[in-house]
Design a protein around this motif. Structure first.
Motif, mmCIF file in Angstrom:
data_model
loop_
_atom_site.group_PDB
_atom_site.id
_atom_site.type_symbol
_atom_site.label_atom_id
_atom_site.label_comp_id
_atom_site.label_asym_id
_atom_site.label_seq_id
_atom_site.Cartn_x
_atom_site.Cartn_y
_atom_site.Cartn_z
ATOM 1 N N ILE A 37 64.393 32.375 91.182
ATOM 2 C CA ILE A 37 63.984 33.782 91.100
ATOM 3 C C ILE A 37 63.400 34.240 92.437
ATOM 4 O O ILE A 37 63.676 35.349 92.914
ATOM 5 C CB ILE A 37 62.960 33.981 89.963
ATOM 6 N N THR A 38 62.603 33.358 93.060
ATOM 7 C CA THR A 38 62.003 33.671 94.364
ATOM 8 C C THR A 38 63.068 33.946 95.415
ATOM 9 O O THR A 38 62.998 34.930 96.156
ATOM 10 C CB THR A 38 61.105 32.508 94.828
ATOM 11 N N LEU A 41 65.040 37.295 94.478
ATOM 12 C CA LEU A 41 64.281 38.535 94.652
ATOM 13 C C LEU A 41 63.965 38.813 96.112
ATOM 14 O O LEU A 41 64.134 39.945 96.590
ATOM 15 C CB LEU A 41 62.984 38.480 93.839
ATOM 16 N N ASN A 42 63.507 37.800 96.836
ATOM 17 C CA ASN A 42 63.128 38.026 98.235
ATOM 18 C C ASN A 42 64.339 38.249 99.131
ATOM 19 O O ASN A 42 64.314 39.124 100.002
ATOM 20 C CB ASN A 42 62.287 36.849 98.746
ATOM 21 N N GLY A 44 67.194 39.405 98.050
ATOM 22 C CA GLY A 44 67.695 40.709 97.623
ATOM 23 C C GLY A 44 66.906 41.844 98.222
ATOM 24 O O GLY A 44 67.467 42.869 98.637
ATOM 25 N N MET A 45 65.568 41.687 98.292
ATOM 26 C CA MET A 45 64.723 42.716 98.884
ATOM 27 C C MET A 45 65.048 42.927 100.357
ATOM 28 O O MET A 45 65.162 44.063 100.834
ATOM 29 C CB MET A 45 63.254 42.325 98.714
ATOM 30 N N SER A 67 58.829 39.405 102.626
ATOM 31 C CA SER A 67 59.830 38.697 101.814
ATOM 32 C C SER A 67 60.365 37.482 102.554
ATOM 33 O O SER A 67 60.569 36.421 101.956
ATOM 34 C CB SER A 67 60.981 39.645 101.458
ATOM 35 N N MET A 284 57.131 34.344 94.268
ATOM 36 C CA MET A 284 57.939 34.998 93.237
ATOM 37 C C MET A 284 57.306 36.313 92.794
ATOM 38 O O MET A 284 58.012 37.293 92.516
ATOM 39 C CB MET A 284 58.096 34.071 92.028
ATOM 40 N N PRO A 287 57.590 40.209 95.165
ATOM 41 C CA PRO A 287 58.593 41.265 94.978
ATOM 42 C C PRO A 287 58.296 42.160 93.772
ATOM 43 O O PRO A 287 58.540 43.365 93.813
ATOM 44 C CB PRO A 287 59.897 40.488 94.786
ATOM 45 N N PHE A 288 57.760 41.562 92.695
ATOM 46 C CA PHE A 288 57.369 42.359 91.531
ATOM 47 C C PHE A 288 56.200 43.278 91.879
ATOM 48 O O PHE A 288 56.195 44.463 91.537
ATOM 49 C CB PHE A 288 56.966 41.447 90.365
ATOM 50 N N SER A 291 57.475 45.856 95.101
ATOM 51 C CA SER A 291 58.713 46.621 95.226
ATOM 52 C C SER A 291 59.453 46.941 93.940
ATOM 53 O O SER A 291 59.984 48.043 93.803
ATOM 54 C CB SER A 291 59.678 45.874 96.161
ATOM 55 N N LEU A 292 59.541 46.011 93.013
ATOM 56 C CA LEU A 292 60.449 46.218 91.888
ATOM 57 C C LEU A 292 59.979 47.321 90.947
ATOM 58 O O LEU A 292 60.769 47.837 90.165
ATOM 59 C CB LEU A 292 60.643 44.903 91.128
#
Length: 315
Positions: A37-38, A41-42, A44-45, A67, A284, A287-288, A291-292
């Protein structure tokens, strides 16, 4: 010199978090899921910020580097931890151990000052919005990021000089899941008092200076917000820095708990829990946190997906 040669250690043994095979399997599954997930998400960011022009602003410039740092120091720690959870031989070479430790210090110290730069960015945006484009120019942003990496490098370099003076006589067993400074200092048979003072001084300075910068920025931000008359204006101003304040609180509280105390107060279990949190969980969570839940990021993701869809249709 003879003593140093006779006490040279070629590798260490990382004892990990537990001896129970059942718990190790559970931790492996959990840590693998968190790491995937880390990475997703990172990475992807960073990709979204790079692809969407509307996110080419100072705030997202700093977020992209955050990130990168989270992805990097999670990658420095987690893969080796996962490997050790599955194998009975938990060896790590002397070189790899000290490389892991110093990479982690470099990335952590860099993140401290990057968070300070982000606080300064929020200060300018809220307290001096009319001059924001001029103050937070591309050159200023690049200088702040470069300065963060440079300070991280200097902290790591000092740690290399200090830790290279250690001798290991009786044991090469590290009671931890990665090569971190406190358990390695506890393992050494060298008198570590001077080394501890030097490392604590630099680590403490990094934490204090960066935390002071953040505190001053947020005192000014709070003062400005309180002067806003409308409730909606206060809410909007606060929402621009709430996520950063939460991220700072989580990150600094674990670092201070782990590093700003003498080795005689070192507690294996408590430090391991704190270390798991800031090496595996926080990368992890960031990003939540940042940004998300941000509408700009969600809209940017939609634009990137639509642009990709259109490009496929044209082909």
């Amino acid at each position: 010199m003879g003593r140093r040669n006779s006490t040279h250690v070629s590798d260490f043994i990382l004892m990990g978090l537990t001896d129970s095979e059942e718990i190790q399997l559970v931790l492996f599954t959990l840590f693998l899921l968190i790491y995937l997930i880390t990475v997703l998400l990172n990475a992807g960011m960073m990709l979204i910020i790079h692809l969407d022009l509307q996110l080419h602003t100072p705030m997202y410039f700093f977020l992209s580097h955050l990130s990168f740092l989270d992805l990097s120091y999670s990658t420095v720690i987690t893969p080796k931890t996962l490997q050790n959870l599955l194998t009975s031989t938990k060896y790590i070479s002397y070189l790899n151990c000290f490389t892991q430790m110093n990479c982690f210090i470099f990335l952590s110290a860099t993140e401290c000052f990057l968070l300070s730069s982000m606080a300064y960015d929020r200060y300018v945006a809220i307290c001096n919005p009319l001059h924001y484009p001029v103050v937070m120019s591309t050159r200023r942003c690049c200088s702040l990021v470069f300065g963060s990496y440079f300070i991280g490098f200097m902290d790591s370099f000092v740690n290399v000089l200090c830790m290279s003076r250690l001798d290991f006589c009786d044991s090469n067993i590290i009671h931890h899941f990665f090569c971190e400074t406190p358990p390695i200092l506890a393992l050494s048979c060298t008198d570590t008092q001077d080394i501890e003072i030097t490392i604590s001084t630099f680590a403490g300075s990094t934490l204090v200076v960066s935390l002071t910068t953040i505190s001053v920025s947020y005192v000014s931000i709070l003062s400005t917000i309180l002067k806003i008359t409308s409730t909606s204006g206060k809410r909007k101003a606060f929402s621009t820095c709430a996520s950063h304040l939460l991220g700072v609180t989580i990150f600094y509280s674990t670092l201070i708990f782990t590093y700003l105390k003498p080795s005689k107060y070192y507690s294996l279990r408590k430090d391991q829990v704190a270390s798991v949190f800031y090496t595996i969980v926080i990368p992890m969570l960031n990003p939540f946190i940042y940004s998300l839940r941000n509408k700009e990021v969600k809209n940017a993701l939609i634009r990137v997906m639509q642009k990709r869809k259109c490009s496929k249709q044209l082909k």
